[in-house]
Scaffold this motif. Structure first.
Motif, mmCIF file in Angstrom:
data_model
loop_
_atom_site.group_PDB
_atom_site.id
_atom_site.type_symbol
_atom_site.label_atom_id
_atom_site.label_comp_id
_atom_site.label_asym_id
_atom_site.label_seq_id
_atom_site.Cartn_x
_atom_site.Cartn_y
_atom_site.Cartn_z
ATOM 1 N N GLN A 283 77.240 -13.663 63.732
ATOM 2 C CA GLN A 283 77.558 -14.178 62.392
ATOM 3 C C GLN A 283 76.328 -14.849 61.768
ATOM 4 O O GLN A 283 76.038 -14.669 60.576
ATOM 5 N N GLN A 284 75.607 -15.592 62.556
ATOM 6 C CA GLN A 284 74.400 -16.241 62.044
ATOM 7 C C GLN A 284 73.362 -15.205 61.619
ATOM 8 O O GLN A 284 72.718 -15.344 60.561
ATOM 9 N N LEU A 285 73.224 -14.153 62.406
ATOM 10 C CA LEU A 285 72.204 -13.136 62.132
ATOM 11 C C LEU A 285 72.513 -12.326 60.871
ATOM 12 O O LEU A 285 71.602 -11.811 60.225
ATOM 13 N N ILE A 286 73.804 -12.201 60.528
ATOM 14 C CA ILE A 286 74.139 -11.470 59.303
ATOM 15 C C ILE A 286 74.330 -12.430 58.122
ATOM 16 O O ILE A 286 74.711 -12.008 57.030
ATOM 17 N N GLY A 287 74.061 -13.714 58.359
ATOM 18 C CA GLY A 287 74.127 -14.687 57.267
ATOM 19 C C GLY A 287 75.520 -15.125 56.896
ATOM 20 O O GLY A 287 75.755 -15.548 55.755
ATOM 21 N N ALA A 288 76.449 -15.058 57.834
ATOM 22 C CA ALA A 288 77.832 -15.452 57.552
ATOM 23 C C ALA A 288 78.047 -16.927 57.888
ATOM 24 O O ALA A 288 77.527 -17.430 58.888
ATOM 25 N N SER A 289 78.818 -17.613 57.055
ATOM 26 C CA SER A 289 79.084 -19.045 57.234
ATOM 27 C C SER A 289 80.548 -19.270 57.581
ATOM 28 O O SER A 289 81.430 -18.611 57.025
ATOM 29 N N PRO A 290 80.844 -20.225 58.483
ATOM 30 C CA PRO A 290 82.230 -20.468 58.905
ATOM 31 C C PRO A 290 83.044 -21.186 57.842
ATOM 32 O O PRO A 290 82.508 -21.962 57.042
ATOM 33 N N GLY A 294 88.402 -20.757 60.533
ATOM 34 C CA GLY A 294 87.834 -19.906 61.573
ATOM 35 C C GLY A 294 87.289 -18.569 61.122
ATOM 36 O O GLY A 294 86.833 -17.781 61.947
ATOM 37 N N GLU A 295 87.329 -18.297 59.826
ATOM 38 C CA GLU A 295 86.743 -17.061 59.321
ATOM 39 C C GLU A 295 85.274 -17.283 58.983
ATOM 40 O O GLU A 295 84.800 -18.417 58.910
ATOM 41 N N TYR A 296 84.568 -16.174 58.775
ATOM 42 C CA TYR A 296 83.173 -16.263 58.351
ATOM 43 C C TYR A 296 83.012 -15.482 57.048
ATOM 44 O O TYR A 296 83.493 -14.363 56.927
ATOM 45 N N VAL A 297 82.347 -16.082 56.076
ATOM 46 C CA VAL A 297 82.169 -15.461 54.767
ATOM 47 C C VAL A 297 80.695 -15.194 54.519
ATOM 48 O O VAL A 297 79.813 -15.884 55.054
ATOM 49 N N VAL A 298 80.446 -14.165 53.712
ATOM 50 C CA VAL A 298 79.079 -13.858 53.305
ATOM 51 C C VAL A 298 79.020 -13.860 51.784
ATOM 52 O O VAL A 298 80.041 -13.722 51.107
ATOM 53 N N ASN A 299 77.825 -14.006 51.269
ATOM 54 C CA ASN A 299 77.601 -13.961 49.822
ATOM 55 C C ASN A 299 77.758 -12.522 49.351
ATOM 56 O O ASN A 299 77.023 -11.623 49.777
ATOM 57 N N CYS A 300 78.715 -12.305 48.464
ATOM 58 C CA CYS A 300 79.015 -10.936 48.024
ATOM 59 C C CYS A 300 77.824 -10.277 47.337
ATOM 60 O O CYS A 300 77.690 -9.051 47.355
ATOM 61 N N THR A 301 76.949 -11.066 46.737
ATOM 62 C CA THR A 301 75.799 -10.488 46.035
ATOM 63 C C THR A 301 74.715 -10.023 46.997
ATOM 64 O O THR A 301 73.776 -9.330 46.578
ATOM 65 N N ARG A 302 74.838 -10.382 48.283
ATOM 66 C CA ARG A 302 73.811 -10.037 49.260
ATOM 67 C C ARG A 302 74.202 -8.883 50.182
ATOM 68 O O ARG A 302 73.470 -8.554 51.113
ATOM 69 N N ILE A 303 75.366 -8.284 49.937
ATOM 70 C CA ILE A 303 75.850 -7.272 50.869
ATOM 71 C C ILE A 303 74.857 -6.123 51.055
ATOM 72 O O ILE A 303 74.622 -5.658 52.173
ATOM 73 N N ILE A 331 87.139 -12.863 48.266
ATOM 74 C CA ILE A 331 85.829 -13.264 48.748
ATOM 75 C C ILE A 331 85.380 -12.223 49.764
ATOM 76 O O ILE A 331 86.113 -11.281 50.066
ATOM 77 N N CYS A 332 84.174 -12.372 50.272
ATOM 78 C CA CYS A 332 83.640 -11.385 51.213
ATOM 79 C C CYS A 332 83.667 -11.953 52.632
ATOM 80 O O CYS A 332 82.992 -12.953 52.924
ATOM 81 N N ILE A 333 84.483 -11.312 53.489
ATOM 82 C CA ILE A 333 84.737 -11.805 54.836
ATOM 83 C C ILE A 333 84.032 -10.912 55.851
ATOM 84 O O ILE A 333 84.094 -9.684 55.775
#
Length: 383
Positions: A283-290, A294-303, A331-333
């Motif tokens: 999750q850290q390597l793909i830039g996802a935040s908790p 307990g889910e991890y989200v990413v910035n949708c503009t960075r996909i 949101i982007c999960i």
């Protein structure tokens, strides 16, 4: 107790048209995604921290089901149900007419009424969790076989109320059966109701028209994939358990580097799961935040700039772009989830629909192997 199931003989028919035992699948959002879309997920997760492990486990199973499901019918006359066809479990169960839980309201789910069936036979076996069992007779495209099924009389919590499917039809090895006897597909094989001891899945990512793919019992659909098939041996006959050679990030081996990892191939799980330590690093390597639940989200503009994650199975590398492993629901999960499934070889990974929707998957009980093949142009044109 968690629930009760009754064991007898019955007629089950996959519908609407089972040419060559072909089962059309529908796809709905998982319960978790539905709750998020209506801004109810946080409250739901807070209110379903049940101290009873088994009840919490059931709620979790329903919450994460990807909800690729098809229809079956039980009994004579037929009683219709929608079920998830699940390679991660072995049993068949549906809600009972005698269920008193909120989820068993007639306007919510179909309920099996044993007294309405002319070919139900009770068994005296009672599960240690007070699940009573029925034995059933299955009619698959006018091909009849006998099998066991569970009738649920207790479905805790609101998760079952919101689930779009009635029950689950397990397709794993019989060692996973919870005292419900042989799985449905084992009975079909034993009674020569399928051409080959094989079944296969096409899980569509495009469900805009309600079509979610298909399950083919007894063979493969050669129009849906292109050779070669990458056959991966089953390492332990319970789950459809296989070996992962490597998990890579942008071409660099990141996990399973010094030793291979074990994984469960599970059509009943929507995400890719792995041991907590590894998934947190991923999750850290793909830039996802908790998040707080307990889910991890990413910035949708960075996909478009996120790294490619790949799995190496039997020497063949399968690439998952961020467009594949990120779920967009308001949101982007991240499509990766931490789940510690213990085994004799350590914690295992679970390859759910994030991966399985990208390949044609084949489950061969005759030679104890799982096959993966690339989709044909026919499938690609439908996406």
């Amino acid at each position: 107790s968690v629930g009760r199931y009754i064991s007898g003989f019955l007629l089950v028919c996959l519908i609407p048209w089972l040419l060559n035992l072909r089962v059309p699948l529908s796809k709905m959002l998982s319960l978790r995604s539905q709750l998020r879309a209506t801004n109810q997920l946080d409250n739901f997760m807070m209110n379903h921290q049940n101290p009873n492990f088994l009840i919490s486990e059931l709620i979790c199973i329903v919450c994460y089901k990807a909800q690729y499901f098809g229809q079956i019918s039980l009994g004579t006359p037929e009683q219709n149900f929608t079920v998830v066809f699940d390679t991660g479990s072995a049993d068949l169960w549906v809600p009972s007419f005698y269920c008193v839980s909120q989820a068993c309201g007639k306007q919510i789910h179909s309920l099996f009424a044993p007294t309405s069936s002319s070919n139900i036979f009770h068994s005296s076996h009672v599960h240690k969790l007070t699940k009573v069992i029925y034995i059933l007779k299955l009619n698959l495209n006018q091909s009849i076989c006998h099998a066991n099924f569970g009738e649920s009389v207790y479905e805790p919590g609101s998760s079952f109320v919101m689930a779009k499917f009635d029950g689950v039809l397990g397709l794993s090895y019989p060692t996973l059966s919870k005292d419900l006897g042989l799985p449905v597909f084992d009975n079909m094989m034993n009674q020569n109701k399928v051409d080959q001891p094989v079944f296969s899945f096409y899980l569509s990512t495009n469900a805009s028209n309600g079509f979610g793919g298909e399950l083919l019992l007894g063979g493969v659909d050669e129009e849906l994939f292109v050779p070669p098939i990458n056959w991966v041996p089953v390492t332990l006959k319970g789950y459809w358990q296989i070996k992962i050679d490597e998990v890579k990030l942008q071409g660099t081996t990141t996990f399973c580097r010094s030793h291979s990892c074990q994984a469960i191939v599970d059509t009943g799980t929507s995400l890719i799961s792995g041991p907590t330590v590894e998934i947190q690093i991923l999750q850290q390597l793909i830039g996802a935040s908790p998040t707080s639940i307990g889910e991890y989200v990413v910035n949708c503009t960075r996909i478009s700039s996120l790294p490619v994650v790949s799995l190496v199975l039997n020497g063949v590398e399968y690439f998952l772009t961020a467009e594949t492993y990120v779920k967009r629901v308001k949101i982007c999960i991240s499509g990766f989830q931490a789940t510690d499934v213990s085994s004799s070889v350590g914690h295992m990974w679970i390859l759910g629909d994030v991966f399985l929707s990208q390949v044609y998957s084949i489950y061969d009980r005759g030679q104890d192997r799982v096959g993966f093949a690339q989709f044909s142009d026919k499938v690609k044109r439908s996406v």
